[in-house]
Write a protein that holds these residues in place. Structure first.
Motif, PDB file in Angstrom:
ATOM      1  N   ASP A  10       4.842  -2.699 -13.528  1.00  0.00           N
ATOM      2  CA  ASP A  10       5.374  -3.165 -12.496  1.00  0.00           C
ATOM      3  C   ASP A  10       6.512  -2.150 -11.734  1.00  0.00           C
ATOM      4  OD1 ASP A  10       4.169  -5.507 -12.901  1.00  0.00           O
ATOM      5  OD2 ASP A  10       5.906  -6.689 -13.807  1.00  0.00           O
ATOM      6  N   GLU A  11       6.710  -1.201 -12.403  1.00  0.00           N
ATOM      7  CA  GLU A  11       7.591  -0.067 -11.825  1.00  0.00           C
ATOM      8  C   GLU A  11       6.945   0.777 -10.745  1.00  0.00           C
ATOM      9  OE1 GLU A  11      10.812  -0.418 -12.392  1.00  0.00           O
ATOM     10  OE2 GLU A  11      10.061  -2.095 -13.645  1.00  0.00           O
ATOM     11  N   MET A  12       5.381   0.927 -10.906  1.00  0.00           N
ATOM     12  CA  MET A  12       4.463   1.794 -10.231  1.00  0.00           C
ATOM     13  C   MET A  12       4.252   1.357  -8.962  1.00  0.00           C
ATOM     14  SD  MET A  12       1.801   2.553 -13.225  1.00  0.00           S
ATOM     15  CE  MET A  12       1.002   4.036 -12.883  1.00  0.00           C
ATOM     16  N   THR A  13       4.271   2.269  -8.035  1.00  0.00           N
ATOM     17  CA  THR A  13       4.045   1.899  -6.455  1.00  0.00           C
ATOM     18  C   THR A  13       2.468   1.623  -6.376  1.00  0.00           C
ATOM     19  OG1 THR A  13       3.087   4.262  -5.875  1.00  0.00           O
ATOM     20  CG2 THR A  13       5.363   3.609  -5.369  1.00  0.00           C
ATOM     21  N   LEU A  14       1.973   1.039  -5.524  1.00  0.00           N
ATOM     22  CA  LEU A  14       0.435   0.693  -5.305  1.00  0.00           C
ATOM     23  C   LEU A  14      -0.445   2.098  -5.457  1.00  0.00           C
ATOM     24  CD1 LEU A  14      -1.768  -1.289  -4.636  1.00  0.00           C
ATOM     25  CD2 LEU A  14      -1.491  -0.980  -2.407  1.00  0.00           C
ATOM     26  N   GLU A  15      -0.049   3.014  -4.836  1.00  0.00           N
ATOM     27  CA  GLU A  15      -0.558   4.385  -4.960  1.00  0.00           C
ATOM     28  C   GLU A  15      -0.907   4.860  -6.115  1.00  0.00           C
ATOM     29  OE1 GLU A  15       1.881   3.766  -2.600  1.00  0.00           O
ATOM     30  OE2 GLU A  15       0.492   3.567  -0.880  1.00  0.00           O
ATOM     31  N   GLU A  16       0.461   4.937  -7.023  1.00  0.00           N
ATOM     32  CA  GLU A  16       0.264   5.169  -8.425  1.00  0.00           C
ATOM     33  C   GLU A  16      -0.356   4.391  -9.165  1.00  0.00           C
ATOM     34  OE1 GLU A  16       4.814   6.956  -8.859  1.00  0.00           O
ATOM     35  OE2 GLU A  16       4.598   4.747  -8.974  1.00  0.00           O
ATOM     36  N   LYS A  17      -0.626   2.938  -8.793  1.00  0.00           N
ATOM     37  CA  LYS A  17      -1.280   2.038  -9.656  1.00  0.00           C
ATOM     38  C   LYS A  17      -2.839   2.532  -9.301  1.00  0.00           C
ATOM     39  CE  LYS A  17       1.884  -1.956  -9.985  1.00  0.00           C
ATOM     40  NZ  LYS A  17       2.105  -3.326  -9.379  1.00  0.00           N
ATOM     41  N   ALA A  19      -4.231   5.307  -8.390  1.00  0.00           N
ATOM     42  CA  ALA A  19      -4.416   6.646  -9.124  1.00  0.00           C
ATOM     43  C   ALA A  19      -4.670   6.245 -10.594  1.00  0.00           C
ATOM     44  CB  ALA A  19      -3.278   7.646  -8.913  1.00  0.00           C
ATOM     45  N   ALA A  20      -3.823   5.744 -11.006  1.00  0.00           N
ATOM     46  CA  ALA A  20      -4.054   5.341 -12.521  1.00  0.00           C
ATOM     47  C   ALA A  20      -5.154   4.835 -13.069  1.00  0.00           C
ATOM     48  CB  ALA A  20      -2.582   4.537 -13.112  1.00  0.00           C
ATOM     49  N   ILE A  21      -5.779   3.780 -11.993  1.00  0.00           N
ATOM     50  CA  ILE A  21      -6.960   3.018 -12.276  1.00  0.00           C
ATOM     51  C   ILE A  21      -8.096   4.061 -12.178  1.00  0.00           C
ATOM     52  CG2 ILE A  21      -8.436   0.928 -11.648  1.00  0.00           C
ATOM     53  CD1 ILE A  21      -5.691  -0.466 -10.858  1.00  0.00           C
ATOM     54  N   ASP A  22      -7.987   4.647 -11.122  1.00  0.00           N
ATOM     55  CA  ASP A  22      -9.231   5.769 -10.951  1.00  0.00           C
ATOM     56  C   ASP A  22      -9.253   6.516 -12.008  1.00  0.00           C
ATOM     57  OD1 ASP A  22      -9.837   4.681  -8.350  1.00  0.00           O
ATOM     58  OD2 ASP A  22      -8.682   6.295  -7.134  1.00  0.00           O
ATOM     59  N   LEU A  23      -8.114   7.185 -12.547  1.00  0.00           N
ATOM     60  CA  LEU A  23      -8.314   8.122 -13.657  1.00  0.00           C
ATOM     61  C   LEU A  23      -8.799   7.513 -15.093  1.00  0.00           C
ATOM     62  CD1 LEU A  23      -7.684  10.841 -14.866  1.00  0.00           C
ATOM     63  CD2 LEU A  23      -5.367  10.092 -15.297  1.00  0.00           C
ATOM     64  N   ALA A  24      -8.443   6.100 -15.157  1.00  0.00           N
ATOM     65  CA  ALA A  24      -8.937   5.397 -16.314  1.00  0.00           C
ATOM     66  C   ALA A  24     -10.413   5.133 -16.123  1.00  0.00           C
ATOM     67  CB  ALA A  24      -8.134   4.283 -16.418  1.00  0.00           C
ATOM     68  N   MET A  25     -10.959   4.772 -15.075  1.00  0.00           N
ATOM     69  CA  MET A  25     -12.369   4.723 -14.721  1.00  0.00           C
ATOM     70  C   MET A  25     -12.853   5.978 -14.706  1.00  0.00           C
ATOM     71  SD  MET A  25     -12.217   1.872 -11.341  1.00  0.00           S
ATOM     72  CE  MET A  25     -13.860   2.038 -11.133  1.00  0.00           C
TER      73      MET A  25
END
Length: 58
Positions: A10-17, A19-25
């Protein structure tokens, strides 16, 4: 299957979220490709919908 709480918080911005999802994928795709190659089969395409199109449409 990855736990969403391990990827985003919840502390992450939308852009950070995103980017994290893209990296995980990307990491999951690389692992699937490596597993496929080790079994001697073609690697999994990034877009599974490619299986539904003829080669001329791709």
């Amino acid at each position: 299957m990855a736990n969403a709480n391990a990827i985003i918080n919840d502390e992450m911005t939308l852009e950070e979220k995103l980017a994290a999802i893209d990296l995980a994928m990307k990491n999951a795709q690389e692992m699937a490709n490596e597993e496929a190659v080790s079994r001697g089969v073609d690697a999994v395409p990034i877009d599974p919908q490619e299986f539904l199109m003829c080669e001329g449409c791709q």
